[in-house]
Design an enzyme around this catalytic site. Structure first.
Site, PDB file in Angstrom:
ATOM      1  N   GLY A 134     -29.966  18.061 -41.889  1.00 58.59           N
ATOM      2  CA  GLY A 134     -29.150  19.204 -42.279  1.00 58.59           C
ATOM      3  C   GLY A 134     -29.966  20.215 -43.061  1.00 58.59           C
ATOM      4  CB  CYS A 135     -29.667  23.884 -43.353  1.00 59.49           C
ATOM      5  SG  CYS A 135     -27.909  24.051 -43.701  1.00 59.49           S
ATOM      6  CE1 TYR A 136     -26.713  25.184 -49.059  1.00 60.70           C
ATOM      7  CE2 TYR A 136     -25.003  24.299 -47.641  1.00 60.70           C
ATOM      8  CZ  TYR A 136     -25.473  25.313 -48.450  1.00 60.70           C
ATOM      9  OH  TYR A 136     -24.722  26.441 -48.653  1.00 60.70           O
ATOM     10  CB  VAL A 137     -30.180  17.379 -45.986  1.00 58.75           C
ATOM     11  CG1 VAL A 137     -30.738  16.014 -46.354  1.00 58.75           C
ATOM     12  CG2 VAL A 137     -28.655  17.355 -45.891  1.00 58.75           C
TER      13      VAL A 137
END
Lengths: 336, 336, 336, 336
Positions: free
Chosen positions: C149-152
């Site tokens: 994921g992007c935030y991850v």
């Protein structure tokens, strides 16, 4: 009509005062001084002023002119404001200082934060911190107001009810704040060139920003403060983290103190966003407790130029002159 | 590998050259000079360069260094470029000049437009105007390229097919153009401060903008040119008005000349928008005829930093060195 | 040439894959399927694709077509991706899944987070988490990649070195993250209408955002995660707070693990901003320790569509097919 | 206090009316109806309204409620407004219609433009076009106002003085107009999604936009009208081209008619920009004559939601009720 003067009127807070006062039914701008633009029409720098102010020119500051005013707003840089405000107060003019020079209770904290020697320590004790929601009574009769910083207003209005009620661990406070670019003022600085700012986002002044000590003094907490630069013109949103020591229901009770405030609105678990307050003198606050960690997450929003500066200054003026506190101040944000 | 140098590399077109060339499989940047930032890491000004260029520093310009290059890109202000480009050409280095100094066929038109005396009139005749869609053959062997202006590229690619085919009244042309702020370059100028630009829009240089004469010379039309400043970073959209003298179907035929162009796309009656070309080296053109008035409305879009400057310069380099014209150049815009 | 297919190609990550692969010298897009837009030209939705993809149409998904590919990128919503990816793997096609469906080590954590029953638990164990900086060896031979994921990506690349080295109190981590609007995908939702988003800023998904558990599992810390919506198109900046248990000098040592990484750059005490990474596949990380509180403040930036999604997917593909990991991937951000 | 009602209050012009009327000392909002959001708090859709309107809910439209008002503002889509406005007028309520339904003198022009049959042709003759600078006297006693279109206000205020004075060739008029996205209204439409709009710019409705005929009727000229979508929330700038038949000095004389207007300001050769008028009820106009072509280039700016819609509606209300025309209306734009 209250006669008002503005010193350092060519910056953004000076403009915003002129904009707000143009719509104020009981106040008028008598002079607007600017060292760098004296003699030039204000509408040259801010064409928006043309309609309401016609060909009005920025003047050189003159104590004689200032003495004819009922109140003077000082929009000067930190350090440059203390003396001129002092002269005005000495001359019997009531003063609202938008700089940091008269904000601190503890002058030595001011001096260490701003790396300056305060030239008028004699006046600091009588200066009143212009946060109406807490100091309304003292503002009424004040001769000299230290108008709060923008980040400070957003942070303290959210933190103080929690700290005062003993609901949070005061050593766990983190304020992750985000401000629009107008907070940096009117500057020919490459860092604020459109190309360098639009579409980007950054933290700045991490561990060193000068509003940190003002937040700490006014909220009574210890704070990690990290400001960020938003690619918008106006508005501040502060996301505040702290360890909750009490039941989450106590939080609502603590914020009930704002129930009758015209400009501070507590939204409970609904979190505010900048578009709801930008353009108004309002502060919106919302909170969520996180069960997993026991942390409280509070979000607070203001318009940095209005409740964070010029609007709050007008609110203080209204109180000082016995007017309804809301006169001439926008209660509805732009949204658009 | 083609060895390239960049003079005046600290501005936006210089940065964009470094960005594009980092992705070019057959060229590399040998030096990047900057008078004002010599000795400083390029990644200090443009942190985005860190990954591909590591600690590379801007250098002082040195003719000896430049001579080791196969080609030098000059990213200097108009007027300052002519002499240094001349020295490079004299020394046998091929040059692509992104300034206006070698763009004009008629040097006196250059001189009256830029209010300068051209110091190297001797070179003007051999300089080739670097618009590949029209001058590909001459570019191949050129020693000195005058790389077209950004507004000019957008305007001429749309106008020239119509003018060459005799479809329009050449005295009725109006170019209402809108450019992103990067077109103004990297400047600490209050006019381009984020607060003064974001959320606003204005015309500027009305009746006086210097690209007017370049558009007129290259398109063979007389032009009323009105540029506007868009609150975006990249991209130009030109809305072009002219009286149509022929059947609207002829318009499609005239633009058929771009059929096999890798970077110029004619969309017929579909009008392009900036997001489709920003980030690419493409120019998109669309047209509508208005029956009521007999006018043709053509819309042309480019990325001002790529097809309008540094990308076109790389396209010219590709041609000059016998590479596939599209090598290293983005053919798909960002959209997002 | 590596033959690639894209399922769910009409969304933003699908577009971004097509954009990146158009510049990839060793891969090509064989099919781009879309349930909702099957039969329509991709350039109708994304005119930027016209130059590189001509009249290419979105197709209906067909397993037979997919089988002809060397690798398929799945750009489907969470929950809808697991089965189709399973079918592809069953048919012998290598798959890079951009959804959350194959990201978790602990399937029950996936199920409680996404409130779904995983239909292909049999495949979860062999799926490899596609964070090249940590799983390069396993990615090489993977048949199925769960792309992070992007935030991850932004959070874990900053947190994991600190957590792995035991430098921080893992129960004190707060991730205050800010993302551009493209993270919300291509949606006709009033909340993402320009008028409702531009000039504003808000927190969302506070205490409930689904990336929280993925950050926790991959970093090995407990996290208060508060995402915010930035009025920009691309980019994530995560400001991370945690209590430092070791000397600040240890922090630099922990991040030295990225020294030879092509796309992850540790800047020491210089804090990155979004414009430096937007447009590239890079992650930039910087840190400041605060003496007063003993906290570490780390800032991490990526382009959510590139390193946070499609670029990282291409990076994984490069590794899977034995290419230089950087091929076709931008190393220099747009800056402008 | 003037009792006002708003029909269709949930759209942007309805919100803007509520925002403006909250600051109006002599008017109040008695009801705000919305078919789609009846029963919901207005502050749920527009949190900015919370301070001034508390828990006020959108209601279903009721003629009985409307009859208690002194004036009703209709913010309904074109075609849906004519009948309900008719009912209100029949019931003796004064009406300000923000739709196009009662704007045209020539009903058949309305019908061909909007492709509708007008259901209340009987009322069209008594409807007054609400452009105060031209129709002040008739507005005073009007029962039904057709409030002008946003593009039309900007265009006609600039064109009409020139056309009335016979200074221009009326067949040469081109209006190249640019509007902020709020002009498209509050819509869940992918075309106005932030990602599809921010950083871009496009023409739309070329040769077909419905405001064309209204501009033509009200200015008495024939117009090529090309609107464009600016990536800003508020504001219109119209660049107007026409052949000048008279001496340029005559232009100043023609615009002298606005000398005493509170909201229309002629700047001579200084060209206005959007930031000077956005947030105010002002229209700023500037002009340049181009010697080379004999063309006049006029630039006109307004805030599309204020002078282009809700502010002008309040101005009309002020006139209808004998108030000072400027009461409650902002005369200073935001600038920031």
């Amino acid at each position: 009509m209250i006669k008002t003067g503005i010193v350092g009127a060519n910056g953004y807070t000076g403009f915003e005062l002129m904009r707000l006062l143009a719509a104020h039914p009981q106040a008028e701008v008598t002079f607007a001084s600017s060292r760098s633009l004296a003699g030039e029409e204000a509408a040259k720098t801010y064409p928006a002023l043309r309609g309401a102010y016609g060909g009005m020119k920025y003047s050189e500051f003159s104590l004689d002119e200032a003495k004819k005013c009922d109140v003077v707003f000082a929009c000067l840089p930190h350090g440059q404001s203390a003396e001129i405000c002092g002269e005005l107060v000495d001359a019997g003019v009531r003063v609202i200082d938008l700089s940091a020079d008269y904000r601190y209770d503890d002058v030595s904290l001011y001096e260490s934060t701003y790396k300056l020697t305060h030239p008028r320590k004699d006046l600091c004790a009588q200066a009143v911190y212009g946060l109406p929601e807490y100091n309304r009574d003292r503002i009424k009769n004040a001769r000299l107001i230290g108008n709060p910083g923008c980040y400070v207003t957003a942070s303290v209005l959210a933190l103080k009810p929690l700290a005062d009620a003993g609901l949070i661990d005061k050593r766990t406070v983190i304020v992750d704040a985000k401000s629009g670019v107008s907070g940096a003022g009117r500057k020919a600085d490459i860092a604020y060139n459109f190309n360098e700012t639009e579409g980007s986002f950054k933290a700045y002044g991490v561990t060193t920003h000068r509003h940190t000590t003002e937040i700490e003094e006014k909220s009574g907490t210890r704070v990690t403060f990290v400001p960020h630069l938003l690619p918008i013109k106006r508005g501040i949103l502060a996301t505040i983290y702290c360890d909750l020591k009490a039941d989450a229901a106590e939080v609502d009770k603590a914020y009930a103190r704002y129930e009758n405030e015209p400009f501070v609105h507590y939204l409970g678990g609904e979190l505010p966003e900048i578009k709801s307050v930008a353009g108004s003198n309002c502060c919106y606050i919302g909170c969520k407790a996180e069960a997993k960690t026991g942390r409280l997450i509070a979000v607070s929003c203001i318009d940095n130029l209005i409740k964070g500066a010029s609007g709050q200054a007008v609110q203080n003026m209204n109180i000082m002159f016995g007017l309804d506190e809301t006169v001439g101040l926008p209660r509805v944000g732009f949204h658009l």
